[in-house]
Design a protein around this motif. Sequence first.
Motif, PDB file in Angstrom:
ATOM      1  N   GLN A 150       0.852  -1.193   0.000  1.00  0.00           N
ATOM      2  CA  GLN A 150       0.000   0.000   0.000  1.00  0.00           C
ATOM      3  C   GLN A 150       0.882   1.235   0.000  1.00  0.00           C
ATOM      4  OE1 GLN A 150      -2.218  -1.110   3.610  1.00  0.00           O
ATOM      5  NE2 GLN A 150      -4.032  -1.222   2.303  1.00  0.00           N
ATOM      6  N   GLU A 151       0.579   2.166  -0.897  1.00  0.00           N
ATOM      7  CA  GLU A 151       1.426   3.335  -1.088  1.00  0.00           C
ATOM      8  C   GLU A 151       0.609   4.426  -1.760  1.00  0.00           C
ATOM      9  OE1 GLU A 151       3.847   5.671  -0.509  1.00  0.00           O
ATOM     10  OE2 GLU A 151       4.955   3.849  -0.100  1.00  0.00           O
ATOM     11  N   SER A 152       1.257   5.503  -2.124  1.00  0.00           N
ATOM     12  CA  SER A 152       0.648   6.557  -2.924  1.00  0.00           C
ATOM     13  C   SER A 152       1.292   6.520  -4.307  1.00  0.00           C
ATOM     14  CB  SER A 152       0.875   7.935  -2.294  1.00  0.00           C
ATOM     15  OG  SER A 152       0.414   8.945  -3.165  1.00  0.00           O
ATOM     16  N   ALA A 153       0.500   6.771  -5.327  1.00  0.00           N
ATOM     17  CA  ALA A 153       1.036   6.806  -6.688  1.00  0.00           C
ATOM     18  C   ALA A 153       1.808   8.098  -6.932  1.00  0.00           C
ATOM     19  CB  ALA A 153      -0.090   6.659  -7.706  1.00  0.00           C
ATOM     20  N   GLN A 154       1.857   8.972  -5.943  1.00  0.00           N
ATOM     21  CA  GLN A 154       2.594  10.232  -6.067  1.00  0.00           C
ATOM     22  C   GLN A 154       3.461  10.450  -4.843  1.00  0.00           C
ATOM     23  OE1 GLN A 154      -0.578  13.036  -6.535  1.00  0.00           O
ATOM     24  NE2 GLN A 154      -0.713  12.657  -8.707  1.00  0.00           N
ATOM     25  N   PHE A 155       4.660  10.951  -5.084  1.00  0.00           N
ATOM     26  CA  PHE A 155       5.534  11.351  -3.989  1.00  0.00           C
ATOM     27  C   PHE A 155       4.925  12.585  -3.335  1.00  0.00           C
ATOM     28  CE2 PHE A 155      10.152  10.602  -2.943  1.00  0.00           C
ATOM     29  CZ  PHE A 155      10.068   9.228  -3.073  1.00  0.00           C
ATOM     30  N   LEU A 156       4.797  12.562  -2.032  1.00  0.00           N
ATOM     31  CA  LEU A 156       4.258  13.712  -1.322  1.00  0.00           C
ATOM     32  C   LEU A 156       5.239  14.883  -1.426  1.00  0.00           C
ATOM     33  CD1 LEU A 156       1.609  13.029   0.133  1.00  0.00           C
ATOM     34  CD2 LEU A 156       2.782  13.411   2.264  1.00  0.00           C
ATOM     35  N   SER A 157       4.773  16.026  -1.879  1.00  0.00           N
ATOM     36  CA  SER A 157       5.623  17.205  -2.029  1.00  0.00           C
ATOM     37  C   SER A 157       4.878  18.427  -1.515  1.00  0.00           C
ATOM     38  CB  SER A 157       5.980  17.417  -3.500  1.00  0.00           C
ATOM     39  OG  SER A 157       6.627  18.666  -3.669  1.00  0.00           O
ATOM     40  N   PRO A 158       5.564  19.322  -0.809  1.00  0.00           N
ATOM     41  CA  PRO A 158       4.908  20.551  -0.353  1.00  0.00           C
ATOM     42  C   PRO A 158       4.764  21.582  -1.476  1.00  0.00           C
ATOM     43  CG  PRO A 158       7.176  20.536   0.377  1.00  0.00           C
ATOM     44  CD  PRO A 158       6.930  19.212  -0.303  1.00  0.00           C
ATOM     45  N   TYR A 159       5.201  21.224  -2.679  1.00  0.00           N
ATOM     46  CA  TYR A 159       5.173  22.145  -3.816  1.00  0.00           C
ATOM     47  C   TYR A 159       4.278  21.613  -4.937  1.00  0.00           C
ATOM     48  CZ  TYR A 159       9.421  23.518  -1.405  1.00  0.00           C
ATOM     49  OH  TYR A 159      10.320  23.886  -0.452  1.00  0.00           O
ATOM     50  N   VAL A 160       3.923  22.494  -5.839  1.00  0.00           N
ATOM     51  CA  VAL A 160       3.253  22.075  -7.071  1.00  0.00           C
ATOM     52  C   VAL A 160       4.264  21.243  -7.869  1.00  0.00           C
ATOM     53  CG1 VAL A 160       2.275  22.879  -9.248  1.00  0.00           C
ATOM     54  CG2 VAL A 160       1.756  24.104  -7.125  1.00  0.00           C
ATOM     55  N   VAL A 161       3.816  20.119  -8.401  1.00  0.00           N
ATOM     56  CA  VAL A 161       4.701  19.254  -9.183  1.00  0.00           C
ATOM     57  C   VAL A 161       4.241  19.288 -10.631  1.00  0.00           C
ATOM     58  CG1 VAL A 161       5.508  16.889  -9.519  1.00  0.00           C
ATOM     59  CG2 VAL A 161       5.181  17.781  -7.207  1.00  0.00           C
ATOM     60  N   LYS A 162       5.157  19.646 -11.537  1.00  0.00           N
ATOM     61  CA  LYS A 162       4.821  19.781 -12.952  1.00  0.00           C
ATOM     62  C   LYS A 162       4.484  18.428 -13.579  1.00  0.00           C
ATOM     63  CE  LYS A 162       6.572  21.698 -17.281  1.00  0.00           C
ATOM     64  NZ  LYS A 162       7.683  22.384 -17.928  1.00  0.00           N
ATOM     65  N   ILE A 163       5.333  17.428 -13.350  1.00  0.00           N
ATOM     66  CA  ILE A 163       5.089  16.095 -13.892  1.00  0.00           C
ATOM     67  C   ILE A 163       5.762  15.059 -12.993  1.00  0.00           C
ATOM     68  CG2 ILE A 163       7.055  16.163 -15.457  1.00  0.00           C
ATOM     69  CD1 ILE A 163       5.271  14.638 -17.497  1.00  0.00           C
ATOM     70  N   GLN A 164       5.086  13.931 -12.790  1.00  0.00           N
ATOM     71  CA  GLN A 164       5.615  12.922 -11.873  1.00  0.00           C
ATOM     72  C   GLN A 164       5.092  11.542 -12.265  1.00  0.00           C
ATOM     73  OE1 GLN A 164       4.052  12.523  -7.700  1.00  0.00           O
ATOM     74  NE2 GLN A 164       6.041  13.399  -7.257  1.00  0.00           N
ATOM     75  N   SER A 165       5.957  10.536 -12.138  1.00  0.00           N
ATOM     76  CA  SER A 165       5.583   9.140 -12.353  1.00  0.00           C
ATOM     77  C   SER A 165       6.066   8.325 -11.161  1.00  0.00           C
ATOM     78  CB  SER A 165       6.227   8.581 -13.626  1.00  0.00           C
ATOM     79  OG  SER A 165       5.749   9.267 -14.750  1.00  0.00           O
ATOM     80  N   PHE A 166       5.445   7.174 -10.955  1.00  0.00           N
ATOM     81  CA  PHE A 166       5.787   6.289  -9.843  1.00  0.00           C
ATOM     82  C   PHE A 166       5.817   4.867 -10.388  1.00  0.00           C
ATOM     83  CE2 PHE A 166       4.383   3.598  -6.236  1.00  0.00           C
ATOM     84  CZ  PHE A 166       5.368   3.914  -5.317  1.00  0.00           C
ATOM     85  N   THR A 167       6.932   4.159 -10.199  1.00  0.00           N
ATOM     86  CA  THR A 167       7.084   2.802 -10.717  1.00  0.00           C
ATOM     87  C   THR A 167       7.357   1.838  -9.580  1.00  0.00           C
ATOM     88  OG1 THR A 167       7.988   3.670 -12.783  1.00  0.00           O
ATOM     89  CG2 THR A 167       8.373   1.337 -12.325  1.00  0.00           C
TER      90      THR A 167
END
Length: 164
Positions: A95-112
């Motif tokens: 169990q995880e998140s498909a996105q890295f938690l960031s305190p900033y707006v993220v332009k583009i992100q992938s999770f593998t």
Amino acid sequence: MSKRETKDANHLAYLKATLSEGKGKVKPFAGVGLPVKVVHFKDLPPALTIYSISLPKGLGKGDDLTMDVLAVFTHALQPFLEKINQANIQLLLYQESAQFLSPYVVKIQSFTVKLSDARIESYTKLENAKLQGSKLKYGPYENRPPLSYLPIDIHFENNQPFAI
């Protein structure tokens, strides 16, 4: 914050960030890790652990970069079912998140996620989720707001020894 959103820092075994040249499938920039340290933001819940990655030089207005972040976690897999007979196959739940938690707006992100076996019982099917063999990729996701969180579950077969 749910327990699921805050557990990761307790199980983080290794964290490395590298710059990539260009876009797509390229080798990380010289494989040299960038400096990483824990930081605290006044307006964020204290249960969150945020890491700062120092860049070799500042970015100008409108500039962007591609960064690869490798995070290795221990104790992230749960036997599911917890008890089985010796003849049964061992299934695990991640169990995880498909996105890295960031305190900033993220332009583009992938999770593998790279699994030990291609036999997957089920996984959370989100937009831009792609399964190829034992590799499950979520994204790319674009223009994500700060602290974006997309929970995922991956239920898969594993016949290799592992530490829980």
